[in-house]
Scaffold this motif. Structure first.
Motif, PDB file in Angstrom:
ATOM      1  N   ASP A 264      15.538   7.688 -28.960  1.00  0.00           N
ATOM      2  CA  ASP A 264      14.458   7.897 -29.934  1.00  0.00           C
ATOM      3  C   ASP A 264      13.482   8.962 -29.441  1.00  0.00           C
ATOM      4  O   ASP A 264      13.001   9.788 -30.236  1.00  0.00           O
TER       5      ASP A 264
ATOM      6  N   SER B 278      18.854   3.564 -22.733  1.00  0.00           N
ATOM      7  CA  SER B 278      18.301   2.747 -23.808  1.00  0.00           C
ATOM      8  C   SER B 278      18.183   3.513 -25.125  1.00  0.00           C
ATOM      9  O   SER B 278      18.197   4.754 -25.168  1.00  0.00           O
ATOM     10  N   ASP B 279      18.028   2.758 -26.199  1.00  0.00           N
ATOM     11  CA  ASP B 279      17.749   3.353 -27.502  1.00  0.00           C
ATOM     12  C   ASP B 279      16.392   4.052 -27.493  1.00  0.00           C
ATOM     13  O   ASP B 279      16.184   5.021 -28.234  1.00  0.00           O
TER      14      ASP B 279
END
Length: 276
Positions: A257, A252-253
């Motif tokens: 992050d 996932s992003d």
């Protein structure tokens, strides 16, 4: 940037595990994996890692406690293995034979020594096995340079922020195997993070944020991702739900992050940069 290793355990455990690991490695979200060479899937799934050879460390996930080990004739439950380790330890002679067979199977289909050796359910640290493992590694790879020799994973969190499970795992031989490895000239890793009880999907990202924050340069964070469904005939997976949510988070992003926020770069141990 802080360089860490993200290692996916259990490659070849079943179709979903192998698929998840290859997918994440292709996306640059993993830098190492450890293979279960007793699994019949190792022969089938190893070629999928071939194109990633220069991007991830591929090592041996030494196995005494899986269904594959049971079928091979030397397996036992984790509870039984822990008791044996505490009450005298494993036969080093028998342990050497088991280790050699698993290394033979690894090298047959990988056509190279493993980049590292660790253990399914941390069995590599148990008394009798650890002495045999260091002896086998010393003799088997004596002709290799220090850079070419497999490194050895130590299942210990020295941060002082370990949970109960981490403490129990470390007590079963982390310091002992580290000491004998160093005496034999084998490179041990500095620390291992990623240990939890495979519960609570919501908190996995928070756990990862903590591991990324406290891990120091060169540490390993282990994970157990899987993607898709198992094939008919694959062994039962008791942590399949945890594997799926780990996969979804790692691709996932949000994970990207979290890496940026922690100023972490993922690199394999064999990378020249991570060795600096």
């Amino acid at each position: 940037m802080k360089h860490l290793i993200l290692n996916a355990d259990d490659f070849a455990f079943n179709a979903a595990v192998s698929c998840g690991i290859v997918t994440l490695a292709q996306q640059g979200r993993l830098t190492a994996t450890s293979a279960m060479t007793l699994s019949p899937r190792w022969r089938k799934d190893a070629p999928a890692l071939a194109e990633l050879r220069d991007h991830i460390d591929v090592g041996l996930h030494l196995d005494w406690t899986s269904p594959f080990a049971m079928q091979a004739g030397h397996g036992r439950s984790l509870t039984a293995a822990m008791l044996k380790a505490v009450l005298g330890g494993f036969s080093q002679v028998e342990a050497r034979q088991v280790i050699e067979r698993q290394l033979d199977a690894f090298e047959q289909f990988w056509q190279a020594p493993p980049s590292h050796i660790d253990g399914h359910q941390h069995i590599q640290q148990f008394k009798g096995i650890r002495e045999a493992l260091v002896d086998v590694m010393t003799k088997r790879y004596s002709g290799l340079s220090a850079k070419q020799k497999p490194y050895l994973r130590i299942s210990q969190d020295p941060s002082g922020q370990s949970g109960f499970k981490s403490v129990v795992i470390a007590k079963l031989g982390a310091s002992a195997i580290k000491n004998i490895a160093m005496q034999a000239g084998i490179m041990p890793t500095t620390a291992l993070f990623g240990i939890y009880n495979f519960d609570n999907v919501i908190s996995y990202s928070k756990r990862m944020q903590q591991w990324l924050a406290i891990a120091t340069q060169g540490c390993i964070i282990m994970c157990h991702p899987a993607y898709g469904a198992s094939d008919l005939g694959d062994v039962q997976d008791d942590i399949s739900s945890a594997r799926q949510w780990e996969f979804e988070y790692l691709r996932s992003d949000a994970f990207a992050d979290d890496l940026a926020q922690a100023q972490v770069s993922l690199l394999p141990v064999k990378s020249p940069i991570s060795a600096e």
